[in-house]
Design a protein around this motif. Structure first.
Motif, PDB file in Angstrom:
ATOM      1  N   ILE A  57       0.834  -1.205   0.000  1.00  0.00           N
ATOM      2  CA  ILE A  57       0.000   0.000   0.000  1.00  0.00           C
ATOM      3  C   ILE A  57       0.867   1.252   0.000  1.00  0.00           C
ATOM      4  O   ILE A  57       0.518   2.270  -0.605  1.00  0.00           O
ATOM      5  N   ARG A  61       0.615   3.972  -2.983  1.00  0.00           N
ATOM      6  CA  ARG A  61       0.367   5.384  -2.704  1.00  0.00           C
ATOM      7  C   ARG A  61       1.384   6.266  -3.422  1.00  0.00           C
ATOM      8  O   ARG A  61       1.024   7.288  -4.012  1.00  0.00           O
ATOM      9  N   GLU A  88     -11.172  -2.426   3.432  1.00  0.00           N
ATOM     10  CA  GLU A  88      -9.861  -1.912   3.040  1.00  0.00           C
ATOM     11  C   GLU A  88      -9.852  -1.459   1.589  1.00  0.00           C
ATOM     12  O   GLU A  88      -9.195  -0.470   1.242  1.00  0.00           O
ATOM     13  N   SER A  89     -10.579  -2.156   0.739  1.00  0.00           N
ATOM     14  CA  SER A  89     -10.663  -1.753  -0.665  1.00  0.00           C
ATOM     15  C   SER A  89     -11.326  -0.387  -0.792  1.00  0.00           C
ATOM     16  O   SER A  89     -10.880   0.465  -1.574  1.00  0.00           O
ATOM     17  N   SER A  92      -8.875   2.223   0.320  1.00  0.00           N
ATOM     18  CA  SER A  92      -7.861   2.452  -0.714  1.00  0.00           C
ATOM     19  C   SER A  92      -8.429   3.275  -1.855  1.00  0.00           C
ATOM     20  O   SER A  92      -7.785   4.207  -2.353  1.00  0.00           O
ATOM     21  N   GLU A  95      -8.628   6.829  -0.866  1.00  0.00           N
ATOM     22  CA  GLU A  95      -7.305   7.443  -0.822  1.00  0.00           C
ATOM     23  C   GLU A  95      -6.796   7.737  -2.230  1.00  0.00           C
ATOM     24  O   GLU A  95      -6.260   8.822  -2.487  1.00  0.00           O
TER      25      GLU A  95
END
Length: 305
Positions: A57, A61, A88-89, A92, A95
Protein backbone atom coordinates in the motif's frame (compact mmCIF):
# COMPACT_ATOMS: atom_id res chain seq x y z
CA UNK A 1 -19.23 7.35 -36.95
CA UNK A 2 -20.91 7.11 -33.56
CA UNK A 3 -20.36 9.72 -30.87
CA UNK A 4 -17.25 9.02 -28.78
CA UNK A 5 -18.06 8.36 -25.15
CA UNK A 6 -16.14 9.92 -22.26
CA UNK A 7 -14.67 6.56 -21.22
CA UNK A 8 -13.35 5.24 -24.51
CA UNK A 9 -10.21 5.08 -26.62
CA UNK A 10 -7.05 3.22 -25.69
CA UNK A 11 -6.49 2.72 -21.95
CA UNK A 12 -3.13 1.03 -21.42
CA UNK A 13 -2.73 -1.17 -18.30
CA UNK A 14 0.66 0.17 -17.34
CA UNK A 15 3.45 -2.21 -16.38
CA UNK A 16 4.77 -0.97 -13.05
CA UNK A 17 8.53 -0.32 -13.25
CA UNK A 18 10.57 -1.24 -10.18
CA UNK A 19 14.01 -0.55 -8.81
CA UNK A 20 16.22 -3.42 -7.68
CA UNK A 21 14.99 -2.99 -4.09
CA UNK A 22 11.35 -3.41 -5.11
CA UNK A 23 10.35 0.24 -4.87
CA UNK A 24 8.46 1.84 -7.74
CA UNK A 25 10.84 3.45 -10.24
CA UNK A 26 9.25 6.88 -10.61
CA UNK A 27 11.75 8.01 -13.25
CA UNK A 28 10.60 5.14 -15.44
CA UNK A 29 6.94 5.87 -14.62
CA UNK A 30 7.47 9.33 -16.08
CA UNK A 31 9.03 7.87 -19.24
CA UNK A 32 6.18 5.44 -19.72
CA UNK A 33 3.34 7.89 -19.08
CA UNK A 34 4.98 10.59 -21.19
CA UNK A 35 5.06 8.07 -24.03
CA UNK A 36 1.38 7.28 -23.48
CA UNK A 37 0.38 10.92 -23.62
CA UNK A 38 2.52 11.58 -26.68
CA UNK A 39 0.64 8.78 -28.47
CA UNK A 40 -2.82 9.83 -27.27
CA UNK A 41 -3.61 6.94 -24.91
CA UNK A 42 -4.63 6.86 -21.25
CA UNK A 43 -2.76 5.33 -18.27
CA UNK A 44 -4.32 2.62 -16.12
CA UNK A 45 -2.11 2.02 -13.07
CA UNK A 46 -2.25 -0.85 -10.56
CA UNK A 47 -4.01 -3.27 -12.87
CA UNK A 48 -3.13 -6.92 -13.45
CA UNK A 49 -0.39 -6.00 -15.92
CA UNK A 50 0.95 -3.57 -13.33
CA UNK A 51 1.26 -6.31 -10.68
CA UNK A 52 -1.22 -4.32 -8.61
CA UNK A 53 -2.05 -7.06 -6.08
CA UNK A 54 1.67 -7.57 -5.32
CA UNK A 55 2.51 -3.94 -4.52
CA UNK A 56 2.49 -2.72 -0.92
CA UNK A 57 0.00 0.00 0.00
CA UNK A 58 2.94 2.34 0.64
CA UNK A 59 4.28 1.90 -2.88
CA UNK A 60 0.79 2.02 -4.39
CA UNK A 61 0.37 5.38 -2.70
CA UNK A 62 3.69 6.65 -4.08
CA UNK A 63 2.80 5.57 -7.59
CA UNK A 64 -0.70 7.04 -7.60
CA UNK A 65 0.40 10.27 -5.92
CA UNK A 66 3.27 10.80 -8.36
CA UNK A 67 1.18 10.02 -11.44
CA UNK A 68 -1.71 12.21 -10.37
CA UNK A 69 0.41 15.17 -9.30
CA UNK A 70 2.23 15.19 -12.60
CA UNK A 71 -0.55 14.31 -15.04
CA UNK A 72 -3.90 15.33 -13.52
CA UNK A 73 -5.77 17.58 -15.91
CA UNK A 74 -3.76 16.31 -18.88
CA UNK A 75 -5.36 12.88 -19.17
CA UNK A 76 -7.86 10.56 -17.49
CA UNK A 77 -6.04 8.53 -14.85
CA UNK A 78 -7.49 5.08 -14.20
CA UNK A 79 -6.46 3.31 -10.98
CA UNK A 80 -6.97 -0.37 -10.20
CA UNK A 81 -8.50 -1.77 -7.04
CA UNK A 82 -7.99 -5.34 -5.87
CA UNK A 83 -8.24 -7.13 -2.55
CA UNK A 84 -10.39 -9.41 -0.46
CA UNK A 85 -11.30 -7.08 2.42
CA UNK A 86 -14.11 -4.82 1.20
CA UNK A 87 -13.54 -2.22 3.92
CA UNK A 88 -9.86 -1.91 3.04
CA UNK A 89 -10.66 -1.75 -0.66
CA UNK A 90 -13.05 1.13 -0.08
CA UNK A 91 -10.45 2.93 2.04
CA UNK A 92 -7.86 2.45 -0.71
CA UNK A 93 -10.26 3.69 -3.38
CA UNK A 94 -11.01 6.81 -1.35
CA UNK A 95 -7.30 7.44 -0.82
CA UNK A 96 -6.54 7.04 -4.53
CA UNK A 97 -9.32 9.49 -5.32
CA UNK A 98 -7.98 11.98 -2.75
CA UNK A 99 -4.59 11.66 -4.47
CA UNK A 100 -6.18 12.53 -7.82
CA UNK A 101 -7.44 9.34 -9.47
CA UNK A 102 -10.21 10.04 -11.99
CA UNK A 103 -11.67 6.53 -12.24
CA UNK A 104 -11.48 3.41 -10.06
CA UNK A 105 -11.29 0.06 -11.88
CA UNK A 106 -12.29 -2.83 -9.61
CA UNK A 107 -12.21 -6.62 -9.77
CA UNK A 108 -14.32 -8.75 -7.43
CA UNK A 109 -12.82 -10.10 -4.20
CA UNK A 110 -11.59 -13.51 -5.24
CA UNK A 111 -10.71 -15.63 -2.20
CA UNK A 112 -14.26 -16.95 -1.85
CA UNK A 113 -16.36 -18.09 -4.80
CA UNK A 114 -19.15 -15.54 -5.12
CA UNK A 115 -22.68 -15.91 -6.40
CA UNK A 116 -24.04 -13.29 -8.84
CA UNK A 117 -25.99 -11.41 -6.19
CA UNK A 118 -22.85 -11.19 -4.03
CA UNK A 119 -20.85 -9.78 -6.95
CA UNK A 120 -23.56 -7.20 -7.56
CA UNK A 121 -23.65 -6.24 -3.88
CA UNK A 122 -19.86 -5.78 -3.82
CA UNK A 123 -19.77 -3.37 -6.76
CA UNK A 124 -22.79 -1.44 -5.48
CA UNK A 125 -21.20 -1.11 -2.04
CA UNK A 126 -17.96 0.30 -3.44
CA UNK A 127 -19.71 2.56 -5.95
CA UNK A 128 -21.96 3.95 -3.20
CA UNK A 129 -18.91 4.70 -1.05
CA UNK A 130 -16.72 6.70 -3.44
CA UNK A 131 -16.98 10.09 -5.09
CA UNK A 132 -15.54 9.22 -8.51
CA UNK A 133 -16.76 6.84 -11.23
CA UNK A 134 -16.05 3.12 -11.12
CA UNK A 135 -15.46 0.56 -13.85
CA UNK A 136 -16.30 -3.12 -13.47
CA UNK A 137 -13.27 -5.27 -14.31
CA UNK A 138 -14.03 -8.85 -15.34
CA UNK A 139 -10.90 -11.04 -15.52
CA UNK A 140 -11.50 -14.74 -15.06
CA UNK A 141 -7.80 -15.57 -15.46
CA UNK A 142 -7.07 -14.17 -12.00
CA UNK A 143 -10.38 -14.15 -10.10
CA UNK A 144 -11.52 -17.53 -11.48
CA UNK A 145 -15.03 -16.08 -11.64
CA UNK A 146 -17.02 -14.63 -14.50
CA UNK A 147 -19.29 -11.68 -13.74
CA UNK A 148 -22.56 -12.55 -15.52
CA UNK A 149 -23.67 -10.02 -18.12
CA UNK A 150 -27.04 -9.91 -16.42
CA UNK A 151 -25.28 -8.58 -13.31
CA UNK A 152 -23.28 -6.10 -15.38
CA UNK A 153 -26.51 -4.83 -16.97
CA UNK A 154 -28.05 -4.20 -13.56
CA UNK A 155 -24.89 -2.48 -12.35
CA UNK A 156 -24.78 -0.35 -15.50
CA UNK A 157 -27.86 1.44 -14.21
CA UNK A 158 -25.95 2.64 -11.14
CA UNK A 159 -25.18 6.33 -11.48
CA UNK A 160 -21.55 5.86 -10.40
CA UNK A 161 -20.70 2.79 -12.52
CA UNK A 162 -19.63 3.89 -15.98
CA UNK A 163 -18.12 0.96 -17.90
CA UNK A 164 -17.23 -2.71 -18.19
CA UNK A 165 -13.61 -3.68 -18.83
CA UNK A 166 -13.92 -7.30 -19.94
CA UNK A 167 -10.85 -9.54 -20.23
CA UNK A 168 -12.74 -12.83 -20.50
CA UNK A 169 -11.79 -14.78 -23.62
CA UNK A 170 -15.26 -15.77 -24.75
CA UNK A 171 -16.33 -14.68 -28.23
CA UNK A 172 -20.03 -15.26 -27.65
CA UNK A 173 -19.89 -13.14 -24.49
CA UNK A 174 -17.94 -10.42 -26.31
CA UNK A 175 -20.56 -10.20 -29.06
CA UNK A 176 -23.42 -10.15 -26.59
CA UNK A 177 -21.86 -7.53 -24.33
CA UNK A 178 -21.05 -5.18 -27.21
CA UNK A 179 -24.62 -5.50 -28.45
CA UNK A 180 -25.89 -4.71 -24.95
CA UNK A 181 -23.83 -1.57 -24.40
CA UNK A 182 -22.66 -0.06 -27.70
CA UNK A 183 -25.68 2.25 -27.97
CA UNK A 184 -25.73 3.25 -24.31
CA UNK A 185 -24.49 6.83 -24.04
CA UNK A 186 -24.05 6.48 -20.26
CA UNK A 187 -22.07 3.22 -20.19
CA UNK A 188 -18.95 2.08 -22.02
CA UNK A 189 -17.65 -1.28 -23.16
CA UNK A 190 -13.86 -1.72 -23.05
CA UNK A 191 -12.11 -4.78 -24.50
CA UNK A 192 -9.46 -6.39 -22.31
CA UNK A 193 -8.83 -9.20 -24.81
CA UNK A 194 -6.19 -7.53 -26.98
CA UNK A 195 -6.22 -10.17 -29.72
CA UNK A 196 -9.86 -9.27 -30.41
CA UNK A 197 -9.34 -5.49 -30.36
CA UNK A 198 -10.06 -4.85 -34.04
CA UNK A 199 -12.90 -7.38 -34.03
CA UNK A 200 -14.57 -5.69 -31.07
CA UNK A 201 -14.09 -2.15 -32.33
CA UNK A 202 -15.59 -3.05 -35.69
CA UNK A 203 -18.72 -4.23 -33.87
CA UNK A 204 -19.10 -1.16 -31.70
CA UNK A 205 -16.95 -1.52 -28.59
CA UNK A 206 -15.87 1.80 -27.13
CA UNK A 207 -12.23 1.11 -26.37
CA UNK A 208 -9.27 -1.13 -25.72
CA UNK A 209 -7.19 -2.08 -22.69
CA UNK A 210 -4.15 -3.78 -24.28
CA UNK A 211 -1.09 -4.79 -22.28
CA UNK A 212 1.05 -4.69 -25.45
CA UNK A 213 0.19 -1.00 -25.57
CA UNK A 214 2.98 -0.51 -23.03
CA UNK A 215 5.45 -1.03 -25.88
CA UNK A 216 3.36 0.15 -28.85
CA UNK A 217 0.77 2.69 -27.66
CA UNK A 218 0.81 4.48 -31.01
CA UNK A 219 -0.14 1.34 -32.92
CA UNK A 220 -3.20 0.72 -30.75
CA UNK A 221 -4.23 4.36 -31.07
CA UNK A 222 -3.91 4.02 -34.85
CA UNK A 223 -5.98 0.84 -34.71
CA UNK A 224 -8.67 2.57 -32.66
CA UNK A 225 -8.80 5.64 -34.89
CA UNK A 226 -8.81 3.56 -38.07
CA UNK A 227 -11.67 1.38 -36.81
CA UNK A 228 -13.73 4.43 -35.87
CA UNK A 229 -13.15 5.92 -39.31
CA UNK A 230 -14.13 2.68 -41.03
CA UNK A 231 -10.62 1.96 -42.29
CA UNK A 232 -10.67 -1.73 -41.37
CA UNK A 233 -7.68 -2.74 -43.52
CA UNK A 234 -5.44 -0.39 -41.50
CA UNK A 235 -7.01 -1.48 -38.21
CA UNK A 236 -6.48 -5.13 -39.12
CA UNK A 237 -2.86 -4.42 -40.07
CA UNK A 238 -2.24 -2.91 -36.64
CA UNK A 239 -3.95 -5.91 -35.05
CA UNK A 240 -1.76 -8.36 -36.93
CA UNK A 241 1.47 -6.52 -36.15
CA UNK A 242 0.76 -6.02 -32.45
CA UNK A 243 -0.29 -9.68 -32.19
CA UNK A 244 3.18 -10.67 -33.41
CA UNK A 245 4.80 -8.61 -30.67
CA UNK A 246 2.39 -9.97 -28.06
CA UNK A 247 3.32 -13.52 -29.02
CA UNK A 248 6.96 -12.80 -28.14
CA UNK A 249 6.18 -12.32 -24.46
CA UNK A 250 2.93 -14.26 -24.05
CA UNK A 251 3.22 -17.51 -26.02
CA UNK A 252 3.70 -20.66 -23.92
CA UNK A 253 3.95 -18.65 -20.69
CA UNK A 254 1.89 -18.30 -17.57
CA UNK A 255 0.46 -14.86 -16.84
CA UNK A 256 3.26 -14.19 -14.36
CA UNK A 257 5.93 -15.31 -16.79
CA UNK A 258 4.44 -13.10 -19.49
CA UNK A 259 4.71 -10.06 -17.22
CA UNK A 260 8.38 -10.81 -16.59
CA UNK A 261 8.88 -11.26 -20.34
CA UNK A 262 7.11 -7.98 -21.02
CA UNK A 263 9.58 -6.21 -18.74
CA UNK A 264 12.41 -7.59 -20.92
CA UNK A 265 10.78 -5.96 -23.94
CA UNK A 266 10.24 -2.73 -22.02
CA UNK A 267 13.95 -2.59 -21.29
CA UNK A 268 14.69 -3.08 -24.98
CA UNK A 269 12.35 -0.19 -25.72
CA UNK A 270 14.37 1.87 -23.17
CA UNK A 271 11.37 2.38 -20.90
CA UNK A 272 12.23 0.50 -17.68
CA UNK A 273 14.28 -2.27 -16.10
CA UNK A 274 13.35 -5.96 -15.93
CA UNK A 275 12.50 -6.19 -12.21
CA UNK A 276 9.25 -7.83 -11.08
CA UNK A 277 7.89 -8.23 -7.55
CA UNK A 278 7.63 -11.47 -5.59
CA UNK A 279 6.01 -13.91 -5.91
CA UNK A 280 6.96 -13.38 -9.58
CA UNK A 281 10.56 -13.89 -10.63
CA UNK A 282 12.69 -12.78 -13.54
CA UNK A 283 13.18 -15.21 -16.40
CA UNK A 284 16.47 -17.02 -16.83
CA UNK A 285 19.14 -15.75 -19.19
CA UNK A 286 18.42 -18.29 -21.94
CA UNK A 287 14.76 -17.26 -22.20
CA UNK A 288 15.72 -13.58 -21.93
CA UNK A 289 18.15 -13.90 -24.83
CA UNK A 290 15.56 -15.75 -26.88
CA UNK A 291 12.99 -12.98 -26.31
CA UNK A 292 15.49 -10.32 -27.34
CA UNK A 293 16.38 -12.31 -30.46
CA UNK A 294 12.72 -12.64 -31.45
CA UNK A 295 12.25 -8.89 -30.98
CA UNK A 296 15.22 -8.08 -33.21
CA UNK A 297 13.82 -10.30 -35.96
CA UNK A 298 10.41 -8.62 -35.70
CA UNK A 299 11.92 -5.14 -35.80
CA UNK A 300 13.50 -6.01 -39.13
CA UNK A 301 9.98 -6.45 -40.54
CA UNK A 302 7.79 -4.10 -38.50
CA UNK A 303 8.17 -0.56 -37.22
CA UNK A 304 6.83 -0.48 -33.66
CA UNK A 305 5.68 2.80 -32.12
Amino acid sequence: MKKEKKYSGVVVPMLTPFNSNGSVDLVAVEKIVDNFLAKGVFPFVLGTTGEGPSISIREKRRLVEFTCKKYSGRTIIYVGLSGNCVEESIESAKEFIDLGADVIVSVVPSYFALKPDQMQKYFETVADSISKPMIIYNITATTHMSIPLEVVEKLSRHSNIVALKDSERDLERLDKSIEMFRDREDFSHLIGWAAKSCYGLSRGSDGLVPSTGNMTPGMFKMMYDAAREGNLPLAEKMQSETDLLASVYQSNKTLGESLAAAKILMKEFLLCEEYVLPPLTQLDRKITDEIKSQLIKLQEKIEFY
